[in-house]
Motif scaffolding. Structure first.
Motif, short mmCIF file in Angstrom:
data_model
loop_
_atom_site.label_atom_id
_atom_site.label_comp_id
_atom_site.label_asym_id
_atom_site.label_seq_id
_atom_site.Cartn_x
_atom_site.Cartn_y
_atom_site.Cartn_z
N ARG A 94 30.94 39.94 40.03
CA ARG A 94 31.60 40.09 41.33
C ARG A 94 32.23 41.47 41.42
O ARG A 94 32.53 42.11 40.41
N SER A 95 32.43 41.95 42.62
CA SER A 95 33.01 43.26 42.81
C SER A 95 34.51 43.21 42.55
O SER A 95 35.12 42.14 42.52
N ILE A 96 35.10 44.39 42.38
CA ILE A 96 36.52 44.50 42.10
C ILE A 96 37.27 44.81 43.39
O ILE A 96 36.84 45.65 44.19
N THR A 97 38.38 44.13 43.60
CA THR A 97 39.18 44.36 44.78
C THR A 97 40.65 44.44 44.40
O THR A 97 41.02 44.18 43.24
N SER A 98 41.49 44.79 45.36
CA SER A 98 42.94 44.83 45.10
C SER A 98 43.47 43.41 44.95
O SER A 98 42.80 42.42 45.29
N GLU A 99 44.69 43.29 44.47
CA GLU A 99 45.29 41.99 44.22
C GLU A 99 46.67 41.91 44.86
O GLU A 99 47.31 42.92 45.13
N ARG A 100 47.13 40.68 45.06
CA ARG A 100 48.42 40.46 45.72
C ARG A 100 49.21 39.41 44.96
O ARG A 100 48.66 38.44 44.42
N LEU A 101 50.54 39.63 44.92
CA LEU A 101 51.45 38.71 44.24
C LEU A 101 52.55 38.28 45.20
O LEU A 101 53.17 39.10 45.87
N TYR A 102 52.79 36.95 45.25
CA TYR A 102 53.94 36.36 45.95
C TYR A 102 54.89 35.86 44.87
O TYR A 102 54.54 34.95 44.11
N ASP A 103 56.07 36.42 44.81
CA ASP A 103 57.01 36.14 43.72
C ASP A 103 58.25 35.42 44.26
O ASP A 103 58.97 35.95 45.10
N MET A 161 55.13 32.84 40.31
CA MET A 161 54.38 34.02 40.70
C MET A 161 52.97 33.58 41.09
O MET A 161 52.17 33.19 40.23
N ASP A 162 52.69 33.64 42.38
CA ASP A 162 51.44 33.16 42.94
C ASP A 162 50.54 34.36 43.24
O ASP A 162 50.89 35.22 44.05
N TYR A 163 49.39 34.42 42.58
CA TYR A 163 48.50 35.58 42.68
C TYR A 163 47.27 35.27 43.53
O TYR A 163 46.70 34.17 43.43
N LYS A 164 46.87 36.26 44.30
CA LYS A 164 45.60 36.21 45.00
C LYS A 164 44.74 37.35 44.48
O LYS A 164 45.15 38.51 44.50
N ASP A 165 43.55 37.01 43.97
CA ASP A 165 42.62 37.98 43.39
C ASP A 165 43.24 38.73 42.22
O ASP A 165 43.01 39.93 42.03
N GLN A 166 44.01 38.02 41.40
CA GLN A 166 44.63 38.66 40.23
C GLN A 166 43.56 39.22 39.30
O GLN A 166 42.55 38.57 39.03
#
Length: 742
Positions: A505-514, A535-540
């Motif tokens: 899969r390709s690499i993308t940025s990631e997001r964290l909800y803390d 700590m809830d991660y999207k695309d970690q």
């Protein structure tokens, strides 16, 4: 080198001009301007954030030839480790399971992380800790900071300067096992009547290391010229780090760990007579120059300005002996020597990098009544290049000396701005909110090590809001809560791997909800805190357990993952002769709906990639994320009128997996390690003080590994090869230190 010299001359002229354009100080009452330097990257008492402050006394108390990760190892949720087995050389840390590339580090408010790897290589700034007067470690998203995104923690460091009104000198020497030698010398004028002060320090560290070729030869210089008036401070800082370290990133197999824990395969080859030998110059080398110009001024009773310039120049290389390398991989044809044609050869290569990193930042802090506002911005420009040379080729027909087979460059620009606001409607109630915007322009071009074209452009625009509330119920009790969002761009290594064929899969940025919720209690003899986090991660981006050829940790995005846990901290002084400091983190770190991909090759002779097989996991543990981490320090001061102390520093790290499959055969065992420090201070009255310290590290000689890597390959006939490397840590080792100061 001329560029470096001219930049530092410009900084020096700017500092001198600013100094002599200002009236001299009549008093030193505003030395607290020091705190303004790092105010944009730190939080103060009452902030709804989980953090730990570490002062100069604590930094130096149990420190002898230790890099910063091991100075911080007793803080909550911190796991420190080293490649070479001791606290010198290549060391790193994780906080809440997140690795160093996801931990923001600033020095005097300026970014220290390399913009491409997003990591601080502590080995490149040897003995930096002895130049510091304070550190603050924030866990979770924390407050907005400069540079790399805080994606698990941030570390704010402040260097020493001024040292009050008196001149000082500080000399120390330490010697221990593995021929470890530390020599440091520091001196300063104090703040003179004209407001000037000069501080300087030199450090030298040398060691054979625990594992073979774990040698270190490090030097560090620090100098600071400061000028104070009643309402402003100007400081010019120069730091120089030179490190020569044996290559230790390969690790060793579990079988070799049980046979020879000090084995290191780096540089191993077989000569023409069939005898095993080692290439002696299997080394990693780096030269670092950092210049900073810091300006802080009270514009009015309510308004403070902080403006900084920063320049980092780095040059480094590592040298490897490679066995049976294919010419084609270096863009070369087969070589014919003495009538025989070769398609492969032993060779010695050198991979090099150069970089220039320019940063400017500006902060305005406004406080009036119940309100406080801070507005800040930063711009950075990074120019880096990577290239490789062949120093020697065993079978050489027509390859020129110093043949350069690859070169790639990168330009990375970042512009960020933030606004922080604090409101205290009641004496015991504090409301906090902030928002940060980061814009990143990252461009690469040229050929990589494997001759792949890296040319690509990447643009990111992130908005990171945060908010929190803190309530004090009395002088002793406090409850707080916060929520924050952080976004982060991929690393250079991540983007490189995504360009290669065959990736899943390709690499993308990631997001964290803390999400953070905490409680604090403190009185004159006990302090206690508990912090609950989710700590809830999207695309970690998580580590696959695999390394590339120079030790970078390869990663992949996982769509849905989380870290949740509770952190307890306790400091208790029941009597004047006993103190207890401890913390415990219990956590759960999971990836949801994870698919692991395994490379499938035709056979173990040709290694032609055929496909990737997929295996699905409904829920699995995140690699390198132990469920339990704890520390307990016990300090005795048995003699009431004698400055003698005895400390036992205990660290426990639970089991952790080194890939994301939760496989029992890819797991590091838990370990409990105790260090002992005995300290005695002799006050020689008029001539100064002498400090004597004796260290026993790993008192019980526990055999453990604190880090590992793994790579699994399958073949069409159903067989598999599992390569893994462990990093054994040293057993019991001793070190003594003598320090003189006045």
């Amino acid at each position: 080198m001329k560029k470096v010299i001219w930049v530092f001359i410009a900084l020096f002229i700017s500092a001198v001009g600013a100094i002599y354009s200002q009236p001299q100080a009549d008093s030193l009452k505003l030395v607290k301007l020091e705190e303004v330097v790092v105010s944009a990257t730190r939080v103060s008492r009452g902030a709804p954030i989980a953090y730990s402050d570490v002062g100069e006394v604590e930094i130096k108390k149990d420190n002898a030839a230790k890099n910063i990760p091991f100075i911080l190892q007793t803080l909550p949720s911190v796991v420190s480790y080293t490649e070479g087995g001791t606290a010198v050389g290549n060391t790193a840390l994780r906080i809440r399971g997140t690795d160093a590339s996801r931990i923001n580090v600033t020095l005097n408010g300026m970014p220290l992380n390399n913009p491409e790897s997003q990591e601080v290589y502590w080995v490149n700034l040897p003995d930096l800790s002895n130049s510091l007067q304070s550190m603050q470690v924030q866990r979770g998203v924390g407050t907005s900071t400069n540079g790399t995104a805080s994606f698990g923690a941030s570390i704010s460091m402040q260097t020493a300067g001024g040292k009050g009104g008196k001149p000082y000198a500080d000399l120390s020497s330490a010697y221990g096992q593995y021929n470890t030698l530390l020599l440091t010398g520091a001196a300063g004028t104090g703040i003179l009547k004209n407001g000037l002060s000069l501080d300087a320090r030199y450090s030298y560290i040398k060691s054979d290391g625990y594992i073979r070729n774990g040698k270190v030869d490090h030097k560090n210089i620090y100098a600071a010229l400061s000028h104070y008036t009643d309402n402003q401070m100007i400081r010019l800082i120069y730091m120089n780090g030179i490190q020569h370290t044996g290559i230790t990133w390969e690790g060793i197999s579990p079988e070799m760990v049980s046979t020879d824990r000090r084995y290191n395969p780096a540089g191993k080859y077989t000569d023409d007579n069939g005898k095993e030998r080692y290439y002696d110059n299997e080394t990693d080398n780096y030269y670092s120059n950092i210049g900073q110009l810091i300006y802080t001024r009270y514009l009015s009773h309510s308004l403070t300005l902080n403006a900084n310039l920063n320049y980092n120049n780095g040059f480094g290389y590592y040298e490897n002996y490679k066995v049976d390398e294919t010419y084609e991989d270096y863009g070369l044809g087969n070589q014919t020597v003495d009538g025989k044609t070769y398609s492969t050869s032993d060779l010695i290569l050198r991979k090099l990098m150069r970089n220039d990193f320019y940063v400017g930042s500006l902060n305005l802090d406004y406080k009036v009544g119940k309100f406080g506002f801070m507005l800040g911005g930063m711009y950075s420009y990074y120019d880096g290049s990577h290239y490789g040379r062949l120093l020697w080729v065993k079978h050489n027909e027509n390859i020129p000396d110093g043949y350069n087979w690859n070169r790639n460059t990168a330009i990375k620009q970042e512009a960020s701005a933030f606004l922080k606001a604090e409101y205290r409607p009641l004496d015991n109630l504090s409301l906090f909110a902030e928002v940060q915007e980061r814009y990143i322009d990252y461009r690469m071009r040229g050929r990589d090590d494997d001759l792949m074209d890296l040319t690509n452009k990447n643009y990111y625009n992130f908005v990171n809001p945060k908010g929190g509330i803190s309530v004090r119920f009395s002088n002793y009790n406090e409850v707080y809560g916060s929520f924050g969002i952080s976004n982060r761009e991929p690393l250079r290594a991540d983007l490189k791997e995504s360009l290669k064929g065959g990736v899943a899969r390709s690499i993308t940025s990631e997001r964290l909800y803390d999400y953070e919720l905490g409680y604090k209690y403190a009185n004159s003899f006990i302090s206690f805190s508990a912090n609950l986090y989710y700590m809830d991660y999207k695309d970690q981006l998580v580590q696959t357990g695999k390394l590339n050829d120079i030790g970078y940790k390869l990663q992949e995005n996982v769509p849905d993952s989380y870290r949740t846990g509770i952190e307890f901290s306790l400091a208790y002084t029941p009597t004047g002769w006993l103190r207890l400091d401890g913390n415990l983190t219990l956590s759960r770190n999971k990836i949801k709906n994870y698919t692991a991909y395994t490379d499938v090759f035709d056979n173990a002779d040709n290694w032609n990639l055929i496909r990737q097989d997929a295996e699905f996991y409904k829920s699995t543990d995140i690699s390198f994320s132990p469920k339990t981490v704890g520390s307990l320090s016990i300090t005795f001061k048995p003699f009431e009128k004698k400055d003698f102390s005895l400390s036992f520093i205990n660290k426990y790290v639970g089991k952790m997996y080194y890939d994301n499959t939760s496989s029992a055969d890819k797991r590091l065992q838990d370990y409990f390690v105790t260090d002992m420090v005995a300290s005695y201070t002799l006050d020689a009255n008029k001539i100064g003080k002498f400090d004597f310290q004796f260290f026993i590290n790993n008192l019980a000689s526990i055999k453990y590994s604190a880090n590992a890597w793994v790579y699994t390959a399958h073949f069409e006939d159903g067989s598999e090869i599992v390569d893994r490397g462990l990093y054994p840590q040293a057993g019991t080792n001793l070190l003594g230190k003598i320090r003189y100061r006045f």
